[in-house]
Structure formats: C-alpha cells, structure tokens
Write an enzyme that holds these catalytic residues in place. Structure first.
Site, PDB file in Angstrom:
ATOM      1  N   LYS A 230       7.855   6.889  -9.225  1.00 39.85           N
ATOM      2  CA  LYS A 230       7.847   5.435  -8.979  1.00 39.85           C
ATOM      3  C   LYS A 230       8.774   4.718  -9.962  1.00 39.85           C
ATOM      4  O   LYS A 230       9.513   3.805  -9.589  1.00 39.85           O
ATOM      5  CB  LYS A 230       6.407   4.917  -9.129  1.00 39.85           C
ATOM      6  CG  LYS A 230       6.194   3.534  -8.586  1.00 39.85           C
ATOM      7  CD  LYS A 230       4.711   3.245  -8.368  1.00 39.85           C
ATOM      8  CE  LYS A 230       4.505   1.982  -7.586  1.00 39.85           C
ATOM      9  NZ  LYS A 230       3.121   1.751  -7.213  1.00 39.85           N
TER      10      LYS A 230
ATOM     11  N   ASP B 244       8.292  -3.618   0.500  1.00 39.31           N
ATOM     12  CA  ASP B 244       7.928  -3.061  -0.803  1.00 39.31           C
ATOM     13  C   ASP B 244       8.432  -4.023  -1.874  1.00 39.31           C
ATOM     14  O   ASP B 244       9.618  -4.056  -2.205  1.00 39.31           O
ATOM     15  CB  ASP B 244       8.581  -1.677  -0.949  1.00 39.31           C
ATOM     16  CG  ASP B 244       8.125  -0.972  -2.214  1.00 39.31           C
ATOM     17  OD1 ASP B 244       7.822  -1.668  -3.206  1.00 39.31           O
ATOM     18  OD2 ASP B 244       8.064   0.270  -2.199  1.00 39.31           O
ATOM     19  N   ILE B 245       7.515  -4.826  -2.399  1.00 35.36           N
ATOM     20  CA  ILE B 245       7.893  -5.913  -3.325  1.00 35.36           C
ATOM     21  C   ILE B 245       8.581  -5.352  -4.568  1.00 35.36           C
ATOM     22  O   ILE B 245       9.642  -5.828  -4.984  1.00 35.36           O
ATOM     23  CB  ILE B 245       6.642  -6.737  -3.725  1.00 35.36           C
ATOM     24  CG1 ILE B 245       6.023  -7.375  -2.475  1.00 35.36           C
ATOM     25  CG2 ILE B 245       6.988  -7.792  -4.767  1.00 35.36           C
ATOM     26  CD1 ILE B 245       4.687  -8.076  -2.714  1.00 35.36           C
TER      27      ILE B 245
ATOM     28  N   ASN C 218      -8.307  -3.097   0.706  1.00 30.75           N
ATOM     29  CA  ASN C 218      -8.511  -1.991  -0.229  1.00 30.75           C
ATOM     30  C   ASN C 218      -9.474  -2.431  -1.330  1.00 30.75           C
ATOM     31  O   ASN C 218      -9.926  -3.578  -1.343  1.00 30.75           O
ATOM     32  CB  ASN C 218      -7.172  -1.491  -0.788  1.00 30.75           C
ATOM     33  CG  ASN C 218      -6.464  -2.569  -1.573  1.00 30.75           C
ATOM     34  OD1 ASN C 218      -6.952  -3.036  -2.584  1.00 30.75           O
ATOM     35  ND2 ASN C 218      -5.303  -2.992  -1.059  1.00 30.75           N
TER      36      ASN C 218
ATOM     37  N   LYS D 118      11.862   2.899  -8.122  1.00 34.31           N
ATOM     38  CA  LYS D 118      11.783   1.434  -8.029  1.00 34.31           C
ATOM     39  C   LYS D 118      12.417   0.761  -9.238  1.00 34.31           C
ATOM     40  O   LYS D 118      12.312  -0.432  -9.408  1.00 34.31           O
ATOM     41  CB  LYS D 118      10.329   1.017  -7.849  1.00 34.31           C
ATOM     42  CG  LYS D 118       9.740   1.728  -6.642  1.00 34.31           C
ATOM     43  CD  LYS D 118       8.483   1.152  -6.120  1.00 34.31           C
ATOM     44  CE  LYS D 118       8.063   1.937  -4.889  1.00 34.31           C
ATOM     45  NZ  LYS D 118       6.845   1.465  -4.294  1.00 34.31           N
TER      46      LYS D 118
ATOM     47  N   LYS E 259     -11.400 -12.740  18.552  1.00 34.96           N
ATOM     48  CA  LYS E 259     -12.162 -11.609  18.016  1.00 34.96           C
ATOM     49  C   LYS E 259     -12.246 -10.498  19.066  1.00 34.96           C
ATOM     50  O   LYS E 259     -12.606 -10.766  20.223  1.00 34.96           O
ATOM     51  CB  LYS E 259     -13.559 -12.091  17.633  1.00 34.96           C
ATOM     52  CG  LYS E 259     -14.386 -11.021  16.986  1.00 34.96           C
ATOM     53  CD  LYS E 259     -15.796 -11.498  16.673  1.00 34.96           C
ATOM     54  CE  LYS E 259     -16.646 -10.318  16.278  1.00 34.96           C
ATOM     55  NZ  LYS E 259     -18.056 -10.634  16.269  1.00 34.96           N
TER      56      LYS E 259
ATOM     57  N   PHE F 138       2.535  -0.368 -11.180  1.00 34.52           N
ATOM     58  CA  PHE F 138       1.260   0.343 -11.317  1.00 34.52           C
ATOM     59  C   PHE F 138       1.211   1.479 -10.304  1.00 34.52           C
ATOM     60  O   PHE F 138       1.686   1.319  -9.177  1.00 34.52           O
ATOM     61  CB  PHE F 138       0.082  -0.611 -11.084  1.00 34.52           C
ATOM     62  CG  PHE F 138      -0.231  -1.447 -12.297  1.00 34.52           C
ATOM     63  CD1 PHE F 138       0.653  -2.431 -12.706  1.00 34.52           C
ATOM     64  CD2 PHE F 138      -1.379  -1.231 -13.031  1.00 34.52           C
ATOM     65  CE1 PHE F 138       0.403  -3.187 -13.832  1.00 34.52           C
ATOM     66  CE2 PHE F 138      -1.656  -1.990 -14.165  1.00 34.52           C
ATOM     67  CZ  PHE F 138      -0.761  -2.970 -14.567  1.00 34.52           C
TER      68      PHE F 138
END
Ligand SMILES: Cc1cc2nc3c(=O)[nH]c(=O)nc-3n(C[C@H](O)[C@H](O)[C@H](O)COP(=O)(O)O)c2cc1C
Length: 403
Positions: free
Chosen positions: A338, A307-308, A211, A342, A290, A324
């Site tokens: 969130k 999911d930490i 990302n 969490k 590859k 975040f």
C-alpha cells in the site's frame, strides 16, 4: 521575545514527603524560560508553604477552590486554560486515584479535569502504595488517556523502606515537561485533513452496505492534532462520536461523498491522514423504493468506488500522506504494498482478524510502515496511538521533502 507568548507550566504539588523537591522543579522550569504557576493540595501546604512557591515564582499560589481572588473569578478554569503543560510532582497515590476517577473536590484535581493541556505526573510514595493493584490500575487508566508518567525510581524511601517509589530526578521531570511543551505546538500552522469512520453504500432508501469501523482512531487523531496546534478538518462517515473540540467536522455518508469532500480540500492541506474505512464497492443501482421482502434480488451488482488515497498519492503536488491498512493476513507485506502503490509516507497497519483488536475497540496493536522499515508498537489505547501518529506526522511535516 516581544509578541510571543511565554509558555506557562502549571506545577501541581500534592501531599507527599517529596513536596520539598517541587521547589527545585519550579526553579529548573523557570531556568528553562517557562512562566511557572503553582497549585497545591491542602495536604501539600503541610509540607511546604505557599509562601515558598510564591517567592520562587513571583506569582500567587493557588490552594483552595474557595479563595477570593478578584483577578480570577473562576480560578480552576483560568488555571486550566492558562496552562500549556500541567505537571503534578510529586503526585500522591490519592491524587492519581482521584484524577483516574474524574473526581474534582479541590482546586488541583478540578483544574486537572478542566484542562486541555497535556498532563505529566511524577508519582512519589511508599513502595507498597506504588505497587498496590489499585494504584497500578489507576496509572494504567491514566496512561491510556494520554497522561505522561515520569516513573518513580528505586532506592531508599523516606519511610525507611527500600524499593520503587522515590520521586524521579527533578531534571528528568523538567525534560518530560519540555518534551510535552514542544509537542503541544509541533503541528501549529499546519492544516491537516483526517478521514474517519466507515462509509455506507445505499442499496435502497433504508438498507446499505457498511463496515465495522467505529471512527474512534480518526477522531482521536483529529483531536490530538488540534490539541497540538493544527487546523484540522475531519471528514467522517456516520459515527456515534461527538465532534472533537476545535475541529471542523464534515459528515458524509457514502464513499463518493467522502471522495468529493476530500478532493475539494486536498489542495489546501499539508497532510491527509486517511483512517476512514472507505467501501471499495457500491451497489451499481440504488432502488428508488424499499425493496420488498418478496422481491429480494438474487444478487446485487457492485461497482468500484474511487480510491481516495491512490488519487491523492498520484498528484504532483501531494500532501504528506498517512494511509491505514486493516488486514486479516500478511499485515506487513500488504501494508508495504500500500505504501508503494499509493505513494504514502506512512502506513499504519493493523491485524483485524483478532476480534479483541481493531474495529470498535478502545485499544489496538499497530505497526508503522515506512520506506525505512516496519515498527510494531505494543498494545496501546487509540488515544495513545493517535499521539504516536501525530509524533510521526510532525516529523514528516517538519523535515519532509515532499515531491
Ligand atoms: C509524613 C507523611 C508523608 C506522606 N508521604 C506521602 C507520599 O510520599 N506519597 C503519597 O502518596 N502519600 C503520602 N502521604 C499520605 C498523603 O499525605 C495523604 O494520602 C493525603 O490525603 C494526600 O492528600 P493529597 O493527595 O490531596 O495531596 C504522606 C502522609 C504523611 C503524614
């Protein structure tokens, strides 16, 4: 108090007509219990003599890079290291410009470049000098880098003009110094774990799903927390950023590695700031060799990564948690969700749909979402956002009643 080091404030005096007010500032700081040392530019010595400051502070006054001071062989470095806060008051247009450019051609500006201490500037000058685009650009640049400005006041100026440019009241400057001195140690004794950057999820030995996270925000937070006295561990995905000074850096590649690195340490930390953009999914299988162009798969099967943040939030003895939320729509409601889901103490939300903001840029516009509500900040540099986050973190750690 015996055993406790006295906070040292380095007062920089530059060549403006308001230099005489620095004498009052020195006294105000000494009254507050600080050890004060003074460094002057050559121009400043034309307005007030070093002898005045030496008498007020009972310390030698530094004015030249080339002075022979046997007690301090590399004087600009020892001054820079001794300072807990560096306040430049009055600060001329010239010194603002020089420090904005990183120039270091005298003792004061060299110390400013060398110090890791917070810098407070109290400008004073003619209204037209202050309003000049060049000065304002330099001020903006320094503000983005974390310099705290005590804005000049409006009124009659020494030159006869009327307008902004008069040195702020000495008490206001002393208060700003105090706030920075407190901030400089408000995370002392805490162990903070920061995650940063994006993870890379391998498809084969050369390709990965990644990302656009640059890691800049997380690195800035780690740096800020370390400057404020915390022991900091930074767990980061691949980035091009250099290790922040005084921070333990653990470099990982994948979400699974990041998960392991965080969980290993989670019990020993007071807070986790989870700014990393951890991939939600990874390829179910990683090809050994590859994948050939001619053998491109039609689809890549994905599986969920752990999911930490949710795992940390579900712990009975959880650290203070800052999450975040980089969103492209419904920023506030997603961030609120969130926070609850969490069990975070704070969620830093931002809208990444605007390419000028967020990933990879140096500035961002974020909202702080807590159980008490939502607070949108103006557009700020990532360095200043890191300071705002550390302010909230210090408050959460100070008064937090963490279940
Ligand atoms: C009488 C007098 C007053 C001055 N007052 C100011 C002032 O208030 N603010 C300022 O930025 N420059 C002022 N200047 C110009 C600075 O002294 C000049 O830019 C000098 O190079 C600054 O050196 P320094 O920045 O190294 O201290 C003044 C100059 C003179 C001669």
């Amino acid at each position: 108090m015996s055993g406790e080091r006295t906070t040292t404030v380095l007062v920089g005096v530059t060549g403006g007509i308001a230099a005489y007010k620095s004498c009052e500032l020195v006294r105000a700081l000494m009254k507050r219990g600080y050890r004060v040392k003074v460094v002057m530019t050559d121009a400043a010595t034309r307005f007030v003599t070093p002898l005045t400051f030496r008498t007020l502070t009972n310390e030698p006054v530094a004015a030249s890079l080339w002075e022979d001071d046997p007690s301090a062989p590399v004087h600009h470095i020892s001054l820079a290291e001794e300072a807990d806060v560096f306040v430049i008051a009055p600060c001329t247009a010239n010194v603002i410009a020089k420090i904005a450019q990183g120039r270091a051609d005298d003792l004061l500006t060299t110390a400013a470049l060398a110090t890791e201490a917070p810098i407070v500037m109290a400008p004073a000058m003619n209204v037209h000098m202050w309003r000049d685009e060049a000065t304002q650009e330099n001020v903006d640049r320094l503000r983005d880098r974390g310099v705290v400005f005590v804005e000049p006041e409006s009124g009659e100026l020494a030159c006869g003009d009327v307008g902004e440019g008069r040195l702020a009241p000495v008490e206001a400057i002393a208060e700003a110094v105090m706030a920075e001195a407190e901030r400089a140690q408000d995370l002392a004794g805490r162990h903070i774990l920061v995650t940063a950057g994006g993870t890379q999820e391998p498809i084969d030995p050369v390709r990965y799903i990644g990302n656009r996270s640059s890691g800049k925000t997380g690195f800035a937070i780690a740096d800020e927390a370390a400057r404020r006295g915390a022991r900091v561990t930074l767990v980061t995905g691949p980035t091009h950023l250099a290790d922040p000074f005084g921070v333990e850096v653990v470099r990982v590649q994948t979400a699974l590695q990041m998960h392991a690195a965080v969980m290993e340490r989670a019990e020993d930390v007071d807070a986790v700031v989870a700014s990393a953009a951890v991939a939600d999914f990874r390829p179910a299988e990683v090809a050994r060799g590859k994948i050939k162009k001619t053998a491109a798969p039609e689809a890549i099967a994905l599986v969920r990564n752990p999911d930490i943040l949710a795992e940390l939030g579900a712990r009975q003895e959880r650290p203070v948690l800052v999450g975040f939320a980089a969103e492209t729509s419904d920023v506030e409601s997603n961030a609120r969700h969130k926070l609850e889901a969490k069990r975070c103490d704070l969620v830093v939300a931002n809208d990444v749909s605007d390419p000028a903001l967020g990933f990879g840029t140096d500035a961002n516009r974020v909202a702080f979402v807590t159980r008490d509500g939502v607070e949108w900040l103006p557009m700020l540099s990532k360095r200043v956002i890191a300071r705002e986050i550390a302010d909230r973190l210090a408050r959460l750690l100070g008064g937090a009643d963490v279940e």
